[in-house]
Design a protein around this motif. Sequence first.
Motif, PDB file in Angstrom:
ATOM      1  N   ASN A  27      11.702  52.184  31.574  1.00 22.60           N
ATOM      2  CA  ASN A  27      11.568  52.511  30.264  1.00 22.60           C
ATOM      3  C   ASN A  27      10.867  53.813  30.125  1.00 22.60           C
ATOM      4  O   ASN A  27      10.045  54.028  29.153  1.00 22.60           O
ATOM      5  CB  ASN A  27      10.538  51.534  29.756  1.00 22.60           C
ATOM      6  CG  ASN A  27      11.214  50.184  29.826  1.00 22.60           C
ATOM      7  OD1 ASN A  27      12.627  50.185  29.985  1.00 22.60           O
ATOM      8  ND2 ASN A  27      10.642  48.911  29.706  1.00 22.60           N
ATOM      9  N   THR A  43       7.616  57.814  27.756  1.00 20.51           N
ATOM     10  CA  THR A  43       7.533  56.570  27.877  1.00 20.51           C
ATOM     11  C   THR A  43       8.098  56.120  26.501  1.00 20.51           C
ATOM     12  O   THR A  43       7.609  56.376  25.370  1.00 20.51           O
ATOM     13  CB  THR A  43       6.100  55.942  28.232  1.00 20.51           C
ATOM     14  OG1 THR A  43       5.704  56.560  29.335  1.00 20.51           O
ATOM     15  CG2 THR A  43       5.842  54.516  28.231  1.00 20.51           C
ATOM     16  N   ALA A  44       9.057  54.830  26.825  1.00 23.90           N
ATOM     17  CA  ALA A  44       9.607  54.533  25.262  1.00 23.90           C
ATOM     18  C   ALA A  44       9.420  53.154  25.239  1.00 23.90           C
ATOM     19  O   ALA A  44       9.514  52.318  26.057  1.00 23.90           O
ATOM     20  CB  ALA A  44      11.351  54.766  25.570  1.00 23.90           C
ATOM     21  N   ASP A  45       9.355  52.685  23.682  1.00 29.63           N
ATOM     22  CA  ASP A  45       9.560  51.541  23.733  1.00 29.63           C
ATOM     23  C   ASP A  45      10.784  50.949  22.888  1.00 29.63           C
ATOM     24  O   ASP A  45      11.173  49.807  22.646  1.00 29.63           O
ATOM     25  CB  ASP A  45       8.288  50.971  22.444  1.00 29.63           C
ATOM     26  CG  ASP A  45       8.231  51.646  21.409  1.00 29.63           C
ATOM     27  OD1 ASP A  45       9.237  52.519  20.956  1.00 29.63           O
ATOM     28  OD2 ASP A  45       7.198  51.523  20.546  1.00 29.63           O
ATOM     29  N   THR A  46      11.494  52.059  22.663  1.00 25.53           N
ATOM     30  CA  THR A  46      12.963  51.790  22.064  1.00 25.53           C
ATOM     31  C   THR A  46      13.763  53.079  22.519  1.00 25.53           C
ATOM     32  O   THR A  46      12.967  54.463  22.395  1.00 25.53           O
ATOM     33  CB  THR A  46      12.957  51.770  20.673  1.00 25.53           C
ATOM     34  OG1 THR A  46      12.312  50.586  20.302  1.00 25.53           O
ATOM     35  CG2 THR A  46      14.634  51.678  19.912  1.00 25.53           C
ATOM     36  N   THR A  64      13.622  47.546  29.792  1.00 26.25           N
ATOM     37  CA  THR A  64      13.337  46.239  29.098  1.00 26.25           C
ATOM     38  C   THR A  64      12.825  46.411  27.587  1.00 26.25           C
ATOM     39  O   THR A  64      12.177  45.812  27.218  1.00 26.25           O
ATOM     40  CB  THR A  64      11.929  45.628  29.785  1.00 26.25           C
ATOM     41  OG1 THR A  64      10.965  46.576  29.851  1.00 26.25           O
ATOM     42  CG2 THR A  64      12.285  45.004  30.899  1.00 26.25           C
ATOM     43  N   VAL A  65      13.459  47.588  27.446  1.00 25.71           N
ATOM     44  CA  VAL A  65      13.117  47.973  25.733  1.00 25.71           C
ATOM     45  C   VAL A  65      14.597  47.898  25.108  1.00 25.71           C
ATOM     46  O   VAL A  65      15.616  48.252  25.832  1.00 25.71           O
ATOM     47  CB  VAL A  65      12.469  49.297  25.545  1.00 25.71           C
ATOM     48  CG1 VAL A  65      11.141  49.210  26.289  1.00 25.71           C
ATOM     49  CG2 VAL A  65      13.266  50.562  26.108  1.00 25.71           C
TER      50      VAL A  65
END
Length: 95
Positions: A27, A43-46, A64-65
């Motif tokens: 991610n 760093t990504a959440d989507t 995992t995003v």
Amino acid sequence: MPLMEADYKEHNVQKFVNTRVSEIKNNVIYAVNTKDETNVEITADTIVNALGSKKNVFDDSKLTVPFTYVGDCSGERTADIASAIRTGYKAANGI
């Protein structure tokens, strides 16, 4: 464009221009600024991939995003603006 820029600012959207993605792992997007060759880590959440004129397939099984392709690289026939917008709209609704 000024309205979009204001909306980006309001939502703390970061833009990375002149940036080449090297790898996406755990991610985190690892990239290089093509002007000064500095390393960039995001760093990504989507993750929304709208890069390239054809689908750049890579192993996304370890992410995992949420991850989606939009525009020309979505694999859909997006040679016209309406199709490209449709893939972006579908991606945004899924986020």
